[in-house]
Write a protein that holds these residues in place. Structure first.
Motif, PDB file in Angstrom:
ATOM      1  N   ALA A   1      -9.457  25.164  71.023  1.00 29.77           N
ATOM      2  CA  ALA A   1      -8.855  26.091  71.977  1.00 29.77           C
ATOM      3  C   ALA A   1      -7.650  26.807  71.369  1.00 29.77           C
ATOM      4  O   ALA A   1      -7.332  27.940  71.735  1.00 29.77           O
ATOM      5  CB  ALA A   1      -8.440  25.347  73.243  1.00 29.77           C
ATOM      6  N   LEU A   2      -6.989  26.136  70.422  1.00 26.90           N
ATOM      7  CA  LEU A   2      -5.831  26.731  69.759  1.00 26.90           C
ATOM      8  C   LEU A   2      -6.216  27.539  68.530  1.00 26.90           C
ATOM      9  O   LEU A   2      -5.334  27.970  67.780  1.00 26.90           O
ATOM     10  CB  LEU A   2      -4.841  25.628  69.370  1.00 26.90           C
ATOM     11  N   GLY A   3      -7.513  27.708  68.294  1.00 28.44           N
ATOM     12  CA  GLY A   3      -7.958  28.602  67.225  1.00 28.44           C
ATOM     13  C   GLY A   3      -8.552  27.947  66.011  1.00 28.44           C
ATOM     14  O   GLY A   3      -8.959  28.639  65.063  1.00 28.44           O
ATOM     15  N   ALA A   4      -8.600  26.613  65.965  1.00 30.75           N
ATOM     16  CA  ALA A   4      -9.200  25.952  64.800  1.00 30.75           C
ATOM     17  C   ALA A   4     -10.706  26.164  64.799  1.00 30.75           C
ATOM     18  O   ALA A   4     -11.351  26.137  65.846  1.00 30.75           O
ATOM     19  CB  ALA A   4      -8.890  24.459  64.836  1.00 30.75           C
ATOM     20  N   ASP A   5     -11.263  26.385  63.611  1.00 32.66           N
ATOM     21  CA  ASP A   5     -12.719  26.547  63.554  1.00 32.66           C
ATOM     22  C   ASP A   5     -13.385  25.180  63.482  1.00 32.66           C
ATOM     23  O   ASP A   5     -12.745  24.139  63.337  1.00 32.66           O
ATOM     24  CB  ASP A   5     -13.123  27.416  62.372  1.00 32.66           C
ATOM     25  N   GLY A   6     -14.725  25.185  63.597  1.00 29.90           N
ATOM     26  CA  GLY A   6     -15.479  23.932  63.610  1.00 29.90           C
ATOM     27  C   GLY A   6     -15.333  23.145  62.321  1.00 29.90           C
ATOM     28  O   GLY A   6     -15.291  21.910  62.340  1.00 29.90           O
ATOM     29  N   ALA A   7     -15.236  23.842  61.186  1.00 32.44           N
ATOM     30  CA  ALA A   7     -15.125  23.147  59.908  1.00 32.44           C
ATOM     31  C   ALA A   7     -13.830  22.351  59.829  1.00 32.44           C
ATOM     32  O   ALA A   7     -13.804  21.218  59.325  1.00 32.44           O
ATOM     33  CB  ALA A   7     -15.201  24.141  58.756  1.00 32.44           C
ATOM     34  N   LEU A   8     -12.708  22.931  60.338  1.00 34.56           N
ATOM     35  CA  LEU A   8     -11.433  22.220  60.313  1.00 34.56           C
ATOM     36  C   LEU A   8     -11.503  20.965  61.180  1.00 34.56           C
ATOM     37  O   LEU A   8     -11.061  19.890  60.778  1.00 34.56           O
ATOM     38  CB  LEU A   8     -10.314  23.134  60.799  1.00 34.56           C
ATOM     39  N   ALA A   9     -12.060  21.106  62.392  1.00 33.21           N
ATOM     40  CA  ALA A   9     -12.190  19.945  63.278  1.00 33.21           C
ATOM     41  C   ALA A   9     -13.038  18.850  62.631  1.00 33.21           C
ATOM     42  O   ALA A   9     -12.724  17.655  62.711  1.00 33.21           O
ATOM     43  CB  ALA A   9     -12.794  20.378  64.608  1.00 33.21           C
ATOM     44  N   ARG A  10     -14.125  19.255  61.998  1.00 32.62           N
ATOM     45  CA  ARG A  10     -14.983  18.268  61.320  1.00 32.62           C
ATOM     46  C   ARG A  10     -14.250  17.603  60.166  1.00 32.62           C
ATOM     47  O   ARG A  10     -14.305  16.393  59.975  1.00 32.62           O
ATOM     48  CB  ARG A  10     -16.242  18.958  60.812  1.00 32.62           C
ATOM     49  N   ASP A  11     -13.534  18.395  59.361  1.00 34.49           N
ATOM     50  CA  ASP A  11     -12.873  17.852  58.176  1.00 34.49           C
ATOM     51  C   ASP A  11     -11.783  16.857  58.535  1.00 34.49           C
ATOM     52  O   ASP A  11     -11.514  15.915  57.783  1.00 34.49           O
ATOM     53  CB  ASP A  11     -12.286  18.995  57.340  1.00 34.49           C
ATOM     54  N   VAL A  12     -11.123  17.061  59.679  1.00 36.38           N
ATOM     55  CA  VAL A  12     -10.094  16.113  60.111  1.00 36.38           C
ATOM     56  C   VAL A  12     -10.674  14.708  60.208  1.00 36.38           C
ATOM     57  O   VAL A  12     -10.087  13.725  59.731  1.00 36.38           O
ATOM     58  CB  VAL A  12      -9.485  16.549  61.455  1.00 36.38           C
ATOM     59  N   TYR A  13     -11.847  14.623  60.803  1.00 35.70           N
ATOM     60  CA  TYR A  13     -12.460  13.302  61.013  1.00 35.70           C
ATOM     61  C   TYR A  13     -13.294  12.872  59.809  1.00 35.70           C
ATOM     62  O   TYR A  13     -13.462  11.669  59.570  1.00 35.70           O
ATOM     63  CB  TYR A  13     -13.284  13.333  62.306  1.00 35.70           C
ATOM     64  N   LEU A  14     -13.769  13.832  59.025  1.00 36.65           N
ATOM     65  CA  LEU A  14     -14.468  13.485  57.789  1.00 36.65           C
ATOM     66  C   LEU A  14     -13.532  12.762  56.830  1.00 36.65           C
ATOM     67  O   LEU A  14     -13.911  11.763  56.200  1.00 36.65           O
ATOM     68  CB  LEU A  14     -15.025  14.747  57.136  1.00 36.65           C
ATOM     69  N   ILE A  15     -12.302  13.253  56.711  1.00 35.34           N
ATOM     70  CA  ILE A  15     -11.326  12.615  55.826  1.00 35.34           C
ATOM     71  C   ILE A  15     -11.036  11.193  56.291  1.00 35.34           C
ATOM     72  O   ILE A  15     -10.993  10.242  55.496  1.00 35.34           O
ATOM     73  CB  ILE A  15     -10.041  13.451  55.771  1.00 35.34           C
ATOM     74  N   GLN A  16     -10.860  11.022  57.597  1.00 37.57           N
ATOM     75  CA  GLN A  16     -10.576   9.685  58.124  1.00 37.57           C
ATOM     76  C   GLN A  16     -11.725   8.722  57.840  1.00 37.57           C
ATOM     77  O   GLN A  16     -11.516   7.581  57.380  1.00 37.57           O
ATOM     78  CB  GLN A  16     -10.340   9.764  59.638  1.00 37.57           C
ATOM     79  N   ILE A  17     -12.930   9.190  58.109  1.00 36.00           N
ATOM     80  CA  ILE A  17     -14.096   8.317  57.931  1.00 36.00           C
ATOM     81  C   ILE A  17     -14.339   8.020  56.459  1.00 36.00           C
ATOM     82  O   ILE A  17     -14.713   6.893  56.079  1.00 36.00           O
ATOM     83  CB  ILE A  17     -15.329   8.961  58.594  1.00 36.00           C
ATOM     84  N   ALA A  18     -14.082   9.013  55.583  1.00 26.76           N
ATOM     85  CA  ALA A  18     -14.247   8.773  54.150  1.00 26.76           C
ATOM     86  C   ALA A  18     -13.268   7.723  53.657  1.00 26.76           C
ATOM     87  O   ALA A  18     -13.627   6.826  52.875  1.00 26.76           O
ATOM     88  CB  ALA A  18     -14.060  10.084  53.384  1.00 26.76           C
ATOM     89  N   LEU A  19     -12.016   7.814  54.128  1.00 22.05           N
ATOM     90  CA  LEU A  19     -11.025   6.819  53.720  1.00 22.05           C
ATOM     91  C   LEU A  19     -11.379   5.434  54.249  1.00 22.05           C
ATOM     92  O   LEU A  19     -11.238   4.424  53.539  1.00 22.05           O
ATOM     93  CB  LEU A  19      -9.637   7.244  54.223  1.00 22.05           C
ATOM     94  N   LEU A  20     -11.849   5.376  55.493  1.00 20.29           N
ATOM     95  CA  LEU A  20     -12.221   4.085  56.060  1.00 20.29           C
ATOM     96  C   LEU A  20     -13.463   3.511  55.376  1.00 20.29           C
ATOM     97  O   LEU A  20     -13.571   2.296  55.180  1.00 20.29           O
ATOM     98  CB  LEU A  20     -12.451   4.233  57.561  1.00 20.29           C
ATOM     99  N   ALA A  21     -14.407   4.393  55.017  1.00 22.55           N
ATOM    100  CA  ALA A  21     -15.585   3.925  54.283  1.00 22.55           C
ATOM    101  C   ALA A  21     -15.176   3.352  52.935  1.00 22.55           C
ATOM    102  O   ALA A  21     -15.679   2.303  52.506  1.00 22.55           O
ATOM    103  CB  ALA A  21     -16.581   5.067  54.097  1.00 22.55           C
ATOM    104  N   ALA A  22     -14.239   4.031  52.257  1.00 23.76           N
ATOM    105  CA  ALA A  22     -13.745   3.518  50.984  1.00 23.76           C
ATOM    106  C   ALA A  22     -13.051   2.173  51.176  1.00 23.76           C
ATOM    107  O   ALA A  22     -13.205   1.254  50.359  1.00 23.76           O
ATOM    108  CB  ALA A  22     -12.791   4.531  50.355  1.00 23.76           C
ATOM    109  N   LEU A  23     -12.300   2.036  52.276  1.00 26.30           N
ATOM    110  CA  LEU A  23     -11.649   0.764  52.568  1.00 26.30           C
ATOM    111  C   LEU A  23     -12.683  -0.336  52.786  1.00 26.30           C
ATOM    112  O   LEU A  23     -12.536  -1.464  52.283  1.00 26.30           O
ATOM    113  CB  LEU A  23     -10.754   0.909  53.798  1.00 26.30           C
ATOM    114  N   GLY A  24     -13.747  -0.023  53.546  1.00 27.94           N
ATOM    115  CA  GLY A  24     -14.807  -1.002  53.773  1.00 27.94           C
ATOM    116  C   GLY A  24     -15.476  -1.414  52.477  1.00 27.94           C
ATOM    117  O   GLY A  24     -15.779  -2.601  52.260  1.00 27.94           O
ATOM    118  N   VAL A  25     -15.709  -0.443  51.586  1.00 29.07           N
ATOM    119  CA  VAL A  25     -16.318  -0.749  50.288  1.00 29.07           C
ATOM    120  C   VAL A  25     -15.395  -1.638  49.468  1.00 29.07           C
ATOM    121  O   VAL A  25     -15.838  -2.606  48.835  1.00 29.07           O
ATOM    122  CB  VAL A  25     -16.650   0.556  49.537  1.00 29.07           C
TER     123      VAL A  25
END
Length: 842
Positions: free
Chosen positions: A297-321
């Protein structure tokens, strides 16, 4: 991407509370693969570090059924320092009259060239071999001392040779390279075995030369030179030449196969836990839908919204590994501390990078395959979801789905490429995919059936069926994961139960209990009489069979010399070494003829031969073909009269080749005999033969089967434990589904309580729902395990199919009980909350 990283860092300040199942699912699978690979690498490194000791030198050359000639010994002597050893089977007898088959070895001076023989009570090897009067000195394994009631200094007889126990044999450096022995070991000097009559033509024996090459020479080069030199002086070959890189090939092959099989179970747990990963990511994004909508709603595109959570999940996946790799590296180290000194195989437990890298790659690819698709929802969620509280948008076939598919293909490809047999790996992976699809269909089918049945139900049953049919049904998410774990366990249980039944029940009924070798050909009638008297009844054709025994080699097929290089390695055994054969007149019981006909009794024509189908496969033999046999110093051209299926586990003439008696007329062949007998009959026959047929070896098949059953039971325990990891992954998925739906369950319980439902009714509804999920997963998993185990037992092992119904029932009941317990815990948590605050929050 920098802006996305800043947003991701802010969101991760809240911790990983919503990702505990995510981390557990990845860490569990990675730990299983890393631990398996690291343990296998420890054994491989241990074998490599002690390869020279295991082989007994730098090179070894083994012959079967004959000694080295003078010309061959001269070639060996030019290669380096040589120590010779001969091995034979013989009967040992103590003063108490007890007899036992032993593995008799005679070694020359200089043995061992590498490593040391460990003795108890006898000092050096030369002292252990020192004679006492007419008795030859020997080092004896403790098992034989216990069996014959012997102690240090006691005399006993092996064959007709008097011996004295000079030392207790603890270990020999080259034992692993020799493989399985039929009896306890007796070690003595080479001349004792040579003069004792154990190496006579027709008796089963072998000779091995172990060579220490000069310093600085490469074993591979020395092996190639030695192979050529031996071929020049003895073109017929028949040698088995090994260097340090091939010290224990059977053991190394077993380690590789076990590593892949157990690692594959770890990979299956990653796949089963993949649904937990998918569910955890989806549930987390559900809680963050407001943040996603605000960003857009504040103007972020879909890629930015996805990347926010992609980074989190990638870091957590690395932690799990990382967690999984740490556990996987630590488990073998702990294993080494606990049982390292008692292992029969050398192992160097340490942290090995390659298995950890492979396990990490599996973990990251699995995380990507199951995480990327839900992230498509973060990109596709419209800002209007902020007002509708809706995150049901289904992502199309976008970049996230493409990357998820690429990760899945890479995961399967890595599993195939790292397998010892890629075709088998591809079949196993295909089977897991098919099983996963079928379990998913079963879960959705159960949800659809619940939708139909709920209309006619009342009370807690109706609530439970409605939940099963709902959009957040655990039947859809937990059934595939739990079912896959149950399927793996069921397959292991069913294979184990069938093979153990084959070894402990079927084989003892069908196979002979006793095998007699070295029966003199000119005293067969007297031998039969002694056995019959010991058994206490006349010998019957269906329980006693005696036949001539010899060894020979197929050197030509259809008049053309055998080219071993053109024969499939799996079938080469019948053409690159001497194989056992016999000469039998009338067709014996259980002959197993599949093509052609057996010759009539009294046949006196040109030589005929019956060939086992396994031996015929390598030469593509058909009825009417001619084979040339090198037998007893002459060549015999025999026409294939029959092809027969030889069942090594049944009672019958289990020779790969059987000639008609006229083909070997005049040859002085020793005989072998097989018999079915009770333990009492076995004991009486063993003692009775010691008086008049001391040179005849008595092999107890019953003892061998019991030893095999014990080894298999120990091995299957490790496999069951590994398969349980996949089931644990399924239970984690169930826990994740319960956690993800906790808020919705709390609201549902609050609503039901407001509408008058009692706590007992709500508990019963949840127990029915989750118990049904466990039951469905258990039944479907057992069915798939049955489908996987049956062809392995019946087609691969050619064993009798037997179902362990108690084990199957325990799997189904266990899955249902554990799932029910999870449902009750979810219900108790929901009931512990007061309805008013929950309903006001909506």
């Amino acid at each position: 991407m920098w802006l996305a990283a800043r947003f991701a860092a802010r969101e991760m300040r809240a911790g990983v509370r919503g990702f505990r199942v995510f981390l557990a699912c990845i860490a569990l699978g990675v730990a299983a693969i890393a631990a398996t690979g690291s343990t296998a690498e420890a054994f491989r490194e241990g074998l490599a570090a002690q390869a020279r000791e295991i082989l007994g030198g730098d090179l070894s050359v083994t012959l079967g059924q004959r000694r080295f000639t003078d010309a061959e010994r001269a070639v060996l002597a030019r290669t380096g320092q040589v120590a010779y050893a001969v091995a034979a089977q013989a009967m040992a007898q103590g003063a108490n009259g007890q007899r036992r088959l032993v593995d008799l070895r005679g070694v020359s001076a200089g043995y061992p060239l590498a490593g040391r023989v460990e003795l108890a009570g006898g000092g050096a090897l030369a002292q252990a071999f020192a004679p006492e009067g007419d008795a030859q000195g020997a080092a004896v394994e403790k098992l034989l001392l216990d069996r014959l009631g012997l102690k240090l200094g006691d005399r006993f007889v092996v064959g007709n040779v008097p011996m004295v126990v000079r030392a207790v044999l603890i270990s020999e450096p080259d034992r692993l390279s020799r493989g399985f022995a039929l009896g306890p070991r007796v070690l003595t000097r080479l001349s004792t075995v040579e003069t004792g009559g154990f190496l006579a033509p027709g008796l089963p024996f072998g000779e091995t030369a172990r060579i220490a090459i000069p310093a600085g020479e490469r074993p591979a080069t020395a092996k190639a030179t030695l192979t050529g030199a031996l071929k020049a002086v003895s073109p017929e070959g028949g040698y088995r030449i090994r260097d340090r890189g091939d010290a224990a090939p059977g053991l190394r092959r077993l380690i590789n196969q076990l590593e892949y099989f157990l690692g594959f179970i770890g990979l299956a747990s990653l796949v089963a836990g993949g649904l937990g990963v998918f569910g955890a990511v989806s549930a987390y994004l559900e809680t963050r839908k407001t943040s996603i909508a605000v960003l857009k709603a504040l103007g972020a595109d879909g890629a930015l919204a996805r990347d926010v959570y992609l980074i989190q999940i990638a870091l957590l996946a690395a932690l799990g590994v990382v967690i999984g790799l740490a556990a996987g590296a630590a488990i073998p180290l702990a294993l080494g501390e606990l049982v390292g000194k008692t292992l029969p195989v050398p192992a160097l437990f340490a942290v090995y990078p390659l298995p950890l890298i492979k396990a990490g790659a599996f973990g990251l690819l699995a995380a990507a395959a199951f995480s990327l698709a839900p992230l498509g929802m973060a990109r596709a969620t419209p800002p209007a979801a902020l007002f509708r509280h809706d995150l049901t948008t289904r992502p199309g076939f976008g970049v996230e789905m493409v990357l998820a598919l690429i990760a899945a293909v890479a995961l399967a490809s890595l599993a195939v490429l790292t397998a010892p047999t890629p075709l088998t790996a591809a079949v196993m992976i295909g089977g897991v995919i098919v099983a996963f699809v079928l379990l998913w269909a079963a879960g959705n089918g159960a949800a659809a059936l619940s939708r139909r049945l709920r209309g006619g139900a009342r009370g807690p049953l109706r609530i439970g069926l409605a939940n099963l049919a709902g959009p957040r049904s655990a039947a859809r998410t937990a059934t595939p994961a739990i079912g896959l774990g149950v399927a793996l366990l069921a397959a292991v249980v069913l294979i184990q139960s069938s093979l153990l039944t084959q070894v402990t029940q079927v084989a003892p009924r069908a196979a002979p209990a006793l095998v007699f070798t070295g029966v003199p050909g000119d005293r067969t009638a007297a031998f039969d009489a002694v056995v019959a008297q010991a058994f206490g009844h006349p010998l019957r054709a269906n329980a006693y069979l005696r036949a001539p025994f010899a060894t020979g080699r197929i050197i030509a097929v259809r008049g053309v010399a055998v080219d071993r290089a053109r024969i499939d390695p799996a079938d080469r055994w019948a053409y690159d070494n001497d194989i056992t054969l016999s000469a039998i007149g009338p067709q014996p019981l259980n002959a197993g003829v599949t093509a052609g006909r057996w010759w009539p009794a009294g046949y006196q024509g040109p030589p005929l031969v019956a060939v086992s189908t396994d031996a015929a496969r390598g030469g593509r033999l058909r009825i009417g073909d001619t084979i040339t046999l090198s037998l007893l110093g002459r060549q015999i051209d025999a026409r294939v009269a029959a092809l027969r299926k030889v069942d090594l586990g049944a009672f019958g003439a289990s020779f790969p080749l059987v000639l008609d008696p006229a083909a070997v007329a005049g040859a002085d062949l020793s005989h072998v005999a097989i018999a079915k007998a009770t333990r009492a009959e076995e004991a009486r026959a063993t003692v009775a033969l010691g008086h008049s047929f001391a040179q005849v070896n008595v092999i107890s098949v019953r003892d061998a089967l019991e030893a095999a059953a014990d080894i298999f039971a120990r091995l299957s325990l490790a496999i069951r434990a590994a398969a349980a990891v996949a089931t644990l992954a399924g239970l984690l998925v169930l826990a994740g589904a319960i956690a993800a739906g906790a808020r919705a369950r709390a609201k549902e319980a609050a609503t039901l309580k407001v509408l008058g439902a009692s706590s007992g009714q709500i508990l019963a509804a949840y127990a029915l729902e989750y118990g049904a999920v466990g039951l469905i997963a258990g039944l479907a998993g057992v069915a798939l395990g049955y489908a996987a185990a049956w062809p392995i037992v019946v087609k691969v092992f050619e064993a009798t199919w037997s179902v362990d119904w108690r084990g199957v029932g325990a799997l189904i009941g266990g899955a249902s009980v554990l799932a029910t317990a999870g449902g009750l815990l979810a219900a108790l948590r929901a009931l512990s909350l007061r309805p008013a605050p929950i309903l006001r929050a909506e």
